[in-house]
Design a protein around this motif. Structure first.
Motif, PDB file in Angstrom:
ATOM      1  N   ALA A  52       1.198   9.683  -4.051  1.00  0.00           N
ATOM      2  CA  ALA A  52       1.979   8.817  -4.938  1.00  0.00           C
ATOM      3  C   ALA A  52       1.446   7.389  -4.878  1.00  0.00           C
ATOM      4  CB  ALA A  52       3.450   8.855  -4.525  1.00  0.00           C
ATOM      5  N   CYS A  53       0.841   7.001  -3.761  1.00  0.00           N
ATOM      6  CA  CYS A  53       0.359   5.627  -3.599  1.00  0.00           C
ATOM      7  C   CYS A  53      -1.129   5.541  -3.250  1.00  0.00           C
ATOM      8  CB  CYS A  53       1.140   4.919  -2.502  1.00  0.00           C
ATOM      9  SG  CYS A  53       2.916   4.914  -2.745  1.00  0.00           S
ATOM     10  N   HIS A  54      -1.657   6.553  -2.554  1.00  0.00           N
ATOM     11  CA  HIS A  54      -3.040   6.463  -2.057  1.00  0.00           C
ATOM     12  C   HIS A  54      -4.003   7.350  -2.838  1.00  0.00           C
ATOM     13  CE1 HIS A  54      -2.207   4.267   1.719  1.00  0.00           C
ATOM     14  NE2 HIS A  54      -1.087   4.953   1.761  1.00  0.00           N
ATOM     15  N   ALA A  75       0.946  -5.456  -1.447  1.00  0.00           N
ATOM     16  CA  ALA A  75      -0.021  -4.873  -0.505  1.00  0.00           C
ATOM     17  C   ALA A  75      -0.810  -3.759  -1.190  1.00  0.00           C
ATOM     18  CB  ALA A  75       0.705  -4.322   0.716  1.00  0.00           C
ATOM     19  N   PHE A  76      -2.032  -3.533  -0.705  1.00  0.00           N
ATOM     20  CA  PHE A  76      -2.881  -2.522  -1.323  1.00  0.00           C
ATOM     21  C   PHE A  76      -2.914  -1.258  -0.479  1.00  0.00           C
ATOM     22  CE2 PHE A  76      -7.097  -0.593  -2.021  1.00  0.00           C
ATOM     23  CZ  PHE A  76      -6.926  -0.269  -3.355  1.00  0.00           C
ATOM     24  N   PRO A  77      -2.495  -0.120  -1.033  1.00  0.00           N
ATOM     25  CA  PRO A  77      -2.603   1.132  -0.275  1.00  0.00           C
ATOM     26  C   PRO A  77      -4.064   1.603  -0.281  1.00  0.00           C
ATOM     27  CG  PRO A  77      -1.245   1.392  -2.286  1.00  0.00           C
ATOM     28  CD  PRO A  77      -1.930   0.084  -2.384  1.00  0.00           C
ATOM     29  N   ALA A  84      -0.128   8.282  15.116  1.00  0.00           N
ATOM     30  CA  ALA A  84       0.801   7.316  15.714  1.00  0.00           C
ATOM     31  C   ALA A  84       1.487   6.502  14.617  1.00  0.00           C
ATOM     32  CB  ALA A  84       0.048   6.402  16.682  1.00  0.00           C
ATOM     33  N   LEU A  85       0.696   6.041  13.636  1.00  0.00           N
ATOM     34  CA  LEU A  85       1.243   5.207  12.563  1.00  0.00           C
ATOM     35  C   LEU A  85       2.340   5.948  11.797  1.00  0.00           C
ATOM     36  CD1 LEU A  85       0.671   2.456  10.940  1.00  0.00           C
ATOM     37  CD2 LEU A  85      -0.545   3.923   9.332  1.00  0.00           C
ATOM     38  N   LEU A  86       2.070   7.213  11.458  1.00  0.00           N
ATOM     39  CA  LEU A  86       3.022   7.971  10.640  1.00  0.00           C
ATOM     40  C   LEU A  86       4.297   8.314  11.399  1.00  0.00           C
ATOM     41  CD1 LEU A  86       0.521  10.342   8.793  1.00  0.00           C
ATOM     42  CD2 LEU A  86       1.680   8.332   7.868  1.00  0.00           C
ATOM     43  N   GLN A 109       4.669  -5.267  11.241  1.00  0.00           N
ATOM     44  CA  GLN A 109       5.312  -5.054   9.948  1.00  0.00           C
ATOM     45  C   GLN A 109       4.319  -4.612   8.899  1.00  0.00           C
ATOM     46  OE1 GLN A 109       7.412  -8.154   8.077  1.00  0.00           O
ATOM     47  NE2 GLN A 109       6.535  -9.786   9.322  1.00  0.00           N
ATOM     48  N   ILE A 110       4.713  -3.558   8.208  1.00  0.00           N
ATOM     49  CA  ILE A 110       3.812  -2.900   7.271  1.00  0.00           C
ATOM     50  C   ILE A 110       4.507  -2.760   5.915  1.00  0.00           C
ATOM     51  CG2 ILE A 110       4.561  -0.596   8.073  1.00  0.00           C
ATOM     52  CD1 ILE A 110       1.562   0.269   7.570  1.00  0.00           C
ATOM     53  N   ALA A 111       3.698  -2.908   4.854  1.00  0.00           N
ATOM     54  CA  ALA A 111       4.252  -2.820   3.493  1.00  0.00           C
ATOM     55  C   ALA A 111       4.404  -1.375   3.032  1.00  0.00           C
ATOM     56  CB  ALA A 111       3.367  -3.598   2.527  1.00  0.00           C
ATOM     57  N   MET A 112       3.975  -0.416   3.879  1.00  0.00           N
ATOM     58  CA  MET A 112       4.179   1.002   3.519  1.00  0.00           C
ATOM     59  C   MET A 112       5.528   1.440   4.060  1.00  0.00           C
ATOM     60  SD  MET A 112       1.954   4.427   4.327  1.00  0.00           S
ATOM     61  CE  MET A 112       1.663   4.253   6.077  1.00  0.00           C
ATOM     62  N   PHE A 156      -6.222  17.050   7.983  1.00  0.00           N
ATOM     63  CA  PHE A 156      -6.819  17.087   6.644  1.00  0.00           C
ATOM     64  C   PHE A 156      -7.683  15.839   6.394  1.00  0.00           C
ATOM     65  CE2 PHE A 156      -6.333  15.881   2.083  1.00  0.00           C
ATOM     66  CZ  PHE A 156      -7.151  16.858   1.552  1.00  0.00           C
ATOM     67  N   LEU A 157      -7.181  14.669   6.777  1.00  0.00           N
ATOM     68  CA  LEU A 157      -7.927  13.433   6.503  1.00  0.00           C
ATOM     69  C   LEU A 157      -9.112  13.249   7.463  1.00  0.00           C
ATOM     70  CD1 LEU A 157      -4.990  11.059   5.533  1.00  0.00           C
ATOM     71  CD2 LEU A 157      -6.674  12.116   4.011  1.00  0.00           C
ATOM     72  N   THR A 158      -9.095  13.934   8.598  1.00  0.00           N
ATOM     73  CA  THR A 158     -10.283  13.925   9.461  1.00  0.00           C
ATOM     74  C   THR A 158     -11.388  14.719   8.771  1.00  0.00           C
ATOM     75  OG1 THR A 158      -8.860  13.885  11.392  1.00  0.00           O
ATOM     76  CG2 THR A 158     -11.161  14.423  11.768  1.00  0.00           C
TER      77      THR A 158
HETATM   78  C1  HEC Z   1       5.230   4.283  -1.444  1.00  0.00           C
HETATM   79  C2  HEC Z   1       3.820   4.168  -1.314  1.00  0.00           C
HETATM   80  C3  HEC Z   1       3.130   4.800  -0.141  1.00  0.00           C
HETATM   81  C4  HEC Z   1       3.187   6.118   0.300  1.00  0.00           C
HETATM   82  C5  HEC Z   1       3.999   7.267  -0.282  1.00  0.00           C
HETATM   83  C6  HEC Z   1       2.275   6.226   1.403  1.00  0.00           C
HETATM   84  N1  HEC Z   1       1.688   4.999   1.650  1.00  0.00           N
HETATM   85 FE1  HEC Z   1       0.330   4.584   3.074  1.00  0.00          FE
HETATM   86  N2  HEC Z   1       0.315   2.626   2.534  1.00  0.00           N
HETATM   87  C7  HEC Z   1       1.029   2.092   1.479  1.00  0.00           C
HETATM   88  C8  HEC Z   1       0.794   0.672   1.420  1.00  0.00           C
HETATM   89  C9  HEC Z   1       1.382  -0.292   0.422  1.00  0.00           C
HETATM   90  C10 HEC Z   1      -0.111   0.355   2.476  1.00  0.00           C
HETATM   91  C11 HEC Z   1      -0.651  -1.020   2.882  1.00  0.00           C
HETATM   92  C12 HEC Z   1       0.242  -1.556   3.992  1.00  0.00           C
HETATM   93  C13 HEC Z   1       0.015  -2.997   4.338  1.00  0.00           C
HETATM   94  O1  HEC Z   1      -1.038  -3.541   4.010  1.00  0.00           O
HETATM   95  O2  HEC Z   1       0.929  -3.591   4.973  1.00  0.00           O
HETATM   96  C14 HEC Z   1      -0.387   1.616   3.150  1.00  0.00           C
HETATM   97  C15 HEC Z   1      -1.226   1.748   4.238  1.00  0.00           C
HETATM   98  C16 HEC Z   1      -1.593   2.943   4.802  1.00  0.00           C
HETATM   99  C17 HEC Z   1      -2.584   3.095   5.855  1.00  0.00           C
HETATM  100  C18 HEC Z   1      -3.409   1.981   6.473  1.00  0.00           C
HETATM  101  C19 HEC Z   1      -2.773   1.405   7.706  1.00  0.00           C
HETATM  102  C20 HEC Z   1      -3.671   0.397   8.381  1.00  0.00           C
HETATM  103  O3  HEC Z   1      -3.877   0.499   9.591  1.00  0.00           O
HETATM  104  O4  HEC Z   1      -4.190  -0.475   7.678  1.00  0.00           O
HETATM  105  C21 HEC Z   1      -2.674   4.435   6.132  1.00  0.00           C
HETATM  106  C22 HEC Z   1      -3.571   5.086   7.161  1.00  0.00           C
HETATM  107  C23 HEC Z   1      -1.727   5.110   5.280  1.00  0.00           C
HETATM  108  N3  HEC Z   1      -1.089   4.183   4.487  1.00  0.00           N
HETATM  109  C24 HEC Z   1      -1.549   6.477   5.274  1.00  0.00           C
HETATM  110  C25 HEC Z   1      -0.593   7.122   4.489  1.00  0.00           C
HETATM  111  C26 HEC Z   1      -0.368   8.557   4.538  1.00  0.00           C
HETATM  112  C27 HEC Z   1      -1.141   9.556   5.408  1.00  0.00           C
HETATM  113  C28 HEC Z   1       0.640   8.810   3.677  1.00  0.00           C
HETATM  114  C29 HEC Z   1       1.291  10.155   3.387  1.00  0.00           C
HETATM  115  C30 HEC Z   1       1.900  10.807   4.512  1.00  0.00           C
HETATM  116  C31 HEC Z   1       1.027   7.540   3.063  1.00  0.00           C
HETATM  117  N4  HEC Z   1       0.264   6.551   3.588  1.00  0.00           N
HETATM  118  C32 HEC Z   1       2.030   7.401   2.098  1.00  0.00           C
HETATM  119  C33 HEC Z   1       1.857   2.776   0.615  1.00  0.00           C
HETATM  120  C34 HEC Z   1       2.179   4.110   0.726  1.00  0.00           C
END
Ligand code: HEC
Length: 263
Positions: A71-73, A140-142, A161-163, A189-192, A221-223
């Motif tokens: 949906a975002c990436h 923020a940029f996904p 760990a992040l997830l 703090q993260i924009a995701m 999968f992503l590895t």
């Molecule tokens: C609603 C939108 C959204 C969804 C859904 C989403 N992401 Fe993200 N993601 C983002 C955004 C926006 C950022 C950038 C965050 C920031 O810069 O603070 C990000 C950043 C990341 C990063 C980078 C973190 C870093 O260290 O820089 C990873 C890895 C990631 N997402 C993985 C995932 C995975 C895997 C999923 C699915 C399970 C997912 N994201 C679902 C919006 C999303």
């Protein structure tokens, strides 16, 4: 003379065995990602010199990516045809691709047009461009996820760990507007927003979709997307080591033969 030689060979073999042992037995301790953040190293079927990808986990991880992360990436570097590595048949891949629409053209009138995707096409990005992506995500940029496990210290351990690292912010922590607190993200703090919740997807193989399970599967999968030829590389490494081992034995035998008359 022979004593010296034996000692030398002993030393060489000893150091090879020792370094292999250190490499294989690297302990599952925490990894530091800078900024004083540490996270656990996970056990993966694909780690180690003989590691292979867990196919079932990859299939589940693809489902998590397509149903949640996509949906975002974007996943720009992955072509649908490569999904055959997950055990999908040619027809499965065709059907999977046909759910997507890609822009093609120009046609004979000079117009671009949309058509159903085919296996040679690549995953389709969720946003038309980077600005649209930022506009929908609090500025923020996904990032594209194709190479993400190579682009972050700690790779798939960090991703896992992040997830799984979302929690309520501590009382003294000032969280920005629209931001989420994550233990493992640098600066916390993260924009995701937290992407995964219990039972978020329904797995076809009936594995229970806990947050940990989905995080693990999408990490596997992503590895694979980041290094689809990993298994070939490891197989080649083992072959080279066997070759060098045989070579070593032969060289020692030849050396003994050549020097045997000299004493
Ligand atoms: C609603 C939108 C959204 C969804 C859904 C989403 N992401 Fe993200 N993601 C983002 C955004 C926006 C950022 C950038 C965050 C920031 O810069 O603070 C990000 C950043 C990341 C990063 C980078 C973190 C870093 O260290 O820089 C990873 C890895 C990631 N997402 C993985 C995932 C995975 C895997 C999923 C699915 C399970 C997912 N994201 C679902 C919006 C999303």
């Amino acid at each position: 003379m022979m004593g010296m030689l034996r000692m030398k060979i002993g030393l060489v073999i000893g150091s090879v065995v020792l370094s292999a042992g250190l490499w294989l037995g690297a302990p599952a301790t925490a990894t530091a990602a800078g900024g004083g953040i540490t996270f656990e190293k996970q056990k993966w079927q694909h780690s180690g010199p003989f590691g292979t990808f867990d196919r079932a986990a990859m299939v589940r991880g693809l489902q998590v990516y397509t149903e949640v992360c996509a949906a975002c990436h974007s996943l720009d570097l992955v072509a649908f045809r490569t999904l055959s590595a997950l055990g999908m048949s040619e027809d499965d891949v065709k059907e999977f691709a046909s759910d997507y629409e890609v822009e093609d053209g120009p046609d004979n009138e000079g117009e671009m047009f949309d058509r159903e995707a085919v296996p040679s096409d690549y995953f389709v990005a969720p946003y038309a461009n980077d600005k649209a992506a930022r506009a929908s995500n609090n500025g923020a940029f996904p990032p594209d996820l194709s190479l993400i496990t190579k682009a972050r210290v700690g790779g798939e351990d960090y991703l896992y760990a992040l997830l799984t690292g979302y929690e309520d912010e501590p009382e003294d922590f000032e969280l920005g507007d629209g931001m989420a607190y994550n233990k493992y993200y640098s600066g916390h703090q993260i924009a995701m927003p937290q992407p995964l919740f219990e039972e978020h997807v329904e797995y076809d193989d009936e594995t229970e979709a806990t947050v940990e399970q989905m995080s693990r599967d999408v990490s596997v999968f992503l590895t694979w997307t980041a290094e689809p030829a990993m298994e070939d590389r490891k197989r080649m490494g083992v072959k080279v080591l066997i070759f060098l081992g045989i070579m070593l034995v032969l060289l020692v035998l030849v050396k003994r033969r050549v020097w045997s008359g000299v004493h």
